[in-house]
Scaffold this motif. Sequence first.
Motif, PDB file in Angstrom:
ATOM      1  N   GLU A 145       4.522  -0.714   0.925  1.00 58.41           N
ATOM      2  CA  GLU A 145       4.005   0.466   1.621  1.00 58.41           C
ATOM      3  C   GLU A 145       4.994   1.623   1.507  1.00 58.41           C
ATOM      4  OE1 GLU A 145       1.445  -1.993   4.997  1.00 58.41           O
ATOM      5  OE2 GLU A 145       3.505  -1.370   5.420  1.00 58.41           O
ATOM      6  N   PHE A 146       6.260   1.312   1.709  1.00 56.21           N
ATOM      7  CA  PHE A 146       7.295   2.341   1.556  1.00 56.21           C
ATOM      8  C   PHE A 146       7.280   2.923   0.154  1.00 56.21           C
ATOM      9  CE2 PHE A 146      11.620   3.099  -0.105  1.00 56.21           C
ATOM     10  CZ  PHE A 146      11.916   4.266   0.583  1.00 56.21           C
ATOM     11  N   ASP A 147       7.191   2.059  -0.845  1.00 56.87           N
ATOM     12  CA  ASP A 147       7.199   2.532  -2.227  1.00 56.87           C
ATOM     13  C   ASP A 147       6.045   3.499  -2.493  1.00 56.87           C
ATOM     14  OD1 ASP A 147       9.487   1.087  -2.810  1.00 56.87           O
ATOM     15  OD2 ASP A 147       8.408  -0.576  -3.744  1.00 56.87           O
ATOM     16  N   VAL A 148       4.854   3.190  -1.981  1.00 56.22           N
ATOM     17  CA  VAL A 148       3.704   4.078  -2.163  1.00 56.22           C
ATOM     18  C   VAL A 148       3.954   5.413  -1.471  1.00 56.22           C
ATOM     19  CG1 VAL A 148       1.275   4.448  -1.544  1.00 56.22           C
ATOM     20  CG2 VAL A 148       2.001   2.262  -2.536  1.00 56.22           C
ATOM     21  N   LEU A 149       4.403   5.357  -0.218  1.00 52.14           N
ATOM     22  CA  LEU A 149       4.675   6.595   0.523  1.00 52.14           C
ATOM     23  C   LEU A 149       5.736   7.437  -0.188  1.00 52.14           C
ATOM     24  CD1 LEU A 149       4.725   5.259   4.200  1.00 52.14           C
ATOM     25  CD2 LEU A 149       2.873   6.503   3.052  1.00 52.14           C
ATOM     26  N   SER A 151      -0.024  -4.424  -9.618  1.00 47.51           N
ATOM     27  CA  SER A 151      -1.363  -4.670 -10.150  1.00 47.51           C
ATOM     28  C   SER A 151      -2.351  -3.790  -9.393  1.00 47.51           C
ATOM     29  CB  SER A 151      -1.738  -6.145  -9.961  1.00 47.51           C
ATOM     30  OG  SER A 151      -1.899  -6.418  -8.572  1.00 47.51           O
ATOM     31  N   SER A 152      -3.530  -3.601  -9.971  1.00 46.93           N
ATOM     32  CA  SER A 152      -4.532  -2.786  -9.274  1.00 46.93           C
ATOM     33  C   SER A 152      -4.954  -3.453  -7.972  1.00 46.93           C
ATOM     34  CB  SER A 152      -5.743  -2.524 -10.179  1.00 46.93           C
ATOM     35  OG  SER A 152      -6.342  -3.744 -10.552  1.00 46.93           O
ATOM     36  N   GLY A 153      -5.028  -4.783  -7.952  1.00 43.57           N
ATOM     37  CA  GLY A 153      -5.371  -5.492  -6.719  1.00 43.57           C
ATOM     38  C   GLY A 153      -4.300  -5.339  -5.660  1.00 43.57           C
ATOM     39  N   GLY A 154      -3.045  -5.444  -6.057  1.00 42.25           N
ATOM     40  CA  GLY A 154      -1.946  -5.267  -5.112  1.00 42.25           C
ATOM     41  C   GLY A 154      -1.905  -3.856  -4.574  1.00 42.25           C
ATOM     42  N   THR A 155      -2.160  -2.891  -5.447  1.00 43.32           N
ATOM     43  CA  THR A 155      -2.182  -1.491  -5.028  1.00 43.32           C
ATOM     44  C   THR A 155      -3.309  -1.263  -4.025  1.00 43.32           C
ATOM     45  OG1 THR A 155      -1.307  -0.804  -7.173  1.00 43.32           O
ATOM     46  CG2 THR A 155      -2.349   0.897  -5.835  1.00 43.32           C
ATOM     47  N   SER A 156      -4.481  -1.824  -4.291  1.00 40.80           N
ATOM     48  CA  SER A 156      -5.628  -1.648  -3.393  1.00 40.80           C
ATOM     49  C   SER A 156      -5.327  -2.166  -1.994  1.00 40.80           C
ATOM     50  CB  SER A 156      -6.858  -2.370  -3.947  1.00 40.80           C
ATOM     51  OG  SER A 156      -7.288  -1.748  -5.126  1.00 40.80           O
ATOM     52  N   ASN A 157      -4.677  -3.316  -1.901  1.00 40.25           N
ATOM     53  CA  ASN A 157      -4.340  -3.878  -0.584  1.00 40.25           C
ATOM     54  C   ASN A 157      -3.385  -2.969   0.184  1.00 40.25           C
ATOM     55  OD1 ASN A 157      -5.928  -6.167  -0.871  1.00 40.25           O
ATOM     56  ND2 ASN A 157      -4.294  -7.344  -1.826  1.00 40.25           N
ATOM     57  N   ARG A 163      -0.604  14.305   7.076  1.00 38.80           N
ATOM     58  CA  ARG A 163       0.541  14.982   7.704  1.00 38.80           C
ATOM     59  C   ARG A 163       1.493  13.941   8.302  1.00 38.80           C
ATOM     60  NH1 ARG A 163      -1.508  19.352  11.214  1.00 38.80           N
ATOM     61  NH2 ARG A 163      -1.802  20.315   9.192  1.00 38.80           N
ATOM     62  N   GLN A 164       0.926  12.939   8.981  1.00 43.30           N
ATOM     63  CA  GLN A 164       1.743  11.871   9.554  1.00 43.30           C
ATOM     64  C   GLN A 164       2.421  11.072   8.438  1.00 43.30           C
ATOM     65  OE1 GLN A 164      -0.444   9.022  11.900  1.00 43.30           O
ATOM     66  NE2 GLN A 164       1.360   7.792  12.334  1.00 43.30           N
ATOM     67  N   GLY A 165       1.698  10.875   7.339  1.00 38.10           N
ATOM     68  CA  GLY A 165       2.255  10.141   6.204  1.00 38.10           C
ATOM     69  C   GLY A 165       3.466  10.833   5.604  1.00 38.10           C
ATOM     70  N   VAL A 166       3.419  12.165   5.532  1.00 41.88           N
ATOM     71  CA  VAL A 166       4.564  12.928   5.021  1.00 41.88           C
ATOM     72  C   VAL A 166       5.769  12.708   5.930  1.00 41.88           C
ATOM     73  CG1 VAL A 166       5.472  15.264   4.596  1.00 41.88           C
ATOM     74  CG2 VAL A 166       3.146  14.673   3.868  1.00 41.88           C
ATOM     75  N   GLN A 167       5.555  12.775   7.237  1.00 42.44           N
ATOM     76  CA  GLN A 167       6.651  12.591   8.196  1.00 42.44           C
ATOM     77  C   GLN A 167       7.245  11.191   8.104  1.00 42.44           C
ATOM     78  OE1 GLN A 167       4.679  13.589  11.876  1.00 42.44           O
ATOM     79  NE2 GLN A 167       4.968  15.790  11.584  1.00 42.44           N
ATOM     80  N   VAL A 168       6.381  10.175   8.045  1.00 43.37           N
ATOM     81  CA  VAL A 168       6.854   8.791   7.958  1.00 43.37           C
ATOM     82  C   VAL A 168       7.588   8.563   6.637  1.00 43.37           C
ATOM     83  CG1 VAL A 168       6.108   6.373   7.796  1.00 43.37           C
ATOM     84  CG2 VAL A 168       5.132   7.875   9.559  1.00 43.37           C
ATOM     85  N   ALA A 169       7.035   9.102   5.543  1.00 42.18           N
ATOM     86  CA  ALA A 169       7.682   8.951   4.234  1.00 42.18           C
ATOM     87  C   ALA A 169       9.074   9.553   4.244  1.00 42.18           C
ATOM     88  CB  ALA A 169       6.825   9.593   3.138  1.00 42.18           C
ATOM     89  N   GLU A 170       9.199  10.764   4.774  1.00 43.19           N
ATOM     90  CA  GLU A 170      10.502  11.431   4.798  1.00 43.19           C
ATOM     91  C   GLU A 170      11.500  10.675   5.671  1.00 43.19           C
ATOM     92  OE1 GLU A 170       9.695  15.505   5.839  1.00 43.19           O
ATOM     93  OE2 GLU A 170       8.841  15.923   3.860  1.00 43.19           O
ATOM     94  N   GLU A 171      11.048  10.204   6.827  1.00 47.69           N
ATOM     95  CA  GLU A 171      11.943   9.431   7.701  1.00 47.69           C
ATOM     96  C   GLU A 171      12.380   8.140   7.015  1.00 47.69           C
ATOM     97  OE1 GLU A 171      12.142   7.514  12.199  1.00 47.69           O
ATOM     98  OE2 GLU A 171      10.189   8.000  11.343  1.00 47.69           O
ATOM     99  N   ALA A 172      11.448   7.457   6.393  1.00 46.88           N
ATOM    100  CA  ALA A 172      11.767   6.191   5.725  1.00 46.88           C
ATOM    101  C   ALA A 172      12.729   6.405   4.565  1.00 46.88           C
ATOM    102  CB  ALA A 172      10.482   5.526   5.243  1.00 46.88           C
ATOM    103  N   VAL A 173      12.515   7.457   3.783  1.00 44.74           N
ATOM    104  CA  VAL A 173      13.403   7.734   2.655  1.00 44.74           C
ATOM    105  C   VAL A 173      14.805   8.050   3.164  1.00 44.74           C
ATOM    106  CG1 VAL A 173      13.897   9.373   0.787  1.00 44.74           C
ATOM    107  CG2 VAL A 173      11.605   8.407   1.032  1.00 44.74           C
ATOM    108  N   ARG A 174      14.891   8.888   4.191  1.00 43.93           N
ATOM    109  CA  ARG A 174      16.214   9.236   4.747  1.00 43.93           C
ATOM    110  C   ARG A 174      16.937   7.999   5.282  1.00 43.93           C
ATOM    111  NH1 ARG A 174      13.412  14.012   6.694  1.00 43.93           N
ATOM    112  NH2 ARG A 174      14.256  15.817   5.615  1.00 43.93           N
TER     113      ARG A 174
END
Length: 164
Positions: A54-58, A82-88, A117-128
Amino acid sequence: MGDQVDGVVAAWDVELPGVLGIELELGKRAGSVYARLNEAASRVLGKLKLTKAEFDVLAVLRASGKPYRLKPTELAARLWLSSGGTSNVLRRLTEAELISRAADEEDARSSWVQLTRQGVQVAEEAVRLTAEAQQQLLKAVPEHTSRAAADALREVLLALEARD
């Protein structure tokens, strides 16, 4: 003074002299460094209730720049999933309202995945936070040593990719 890999190499040199060489050392050391960096990141991600996938996708979506969107096939290719793993993973992130999915108006067979918008915030926090955890881990390594290791691994990867 040697590391754990030196012991493994020495043992194999006794058991099968001359069979295993630099490929064993390179694989074991690169794998061990990856595992330690991954472990530091995973501790942080657990606190954020995110899996590594999930982190990698974000992170890939956030790094793609505004409007923070890619097609699922692009995501899968960048993440080696894989496409199946990505879909999950995409399903879970959609349920958590960190991404949205929309049809591609120019290609009815395709869709877009976009950070909310929430995804951007979570992604930035997780990356930091993961970067901080990994930097903390690497404080024990002189900066010039880390730089030399990263540069050497780039050369190895470029040589391997040239063979493909």
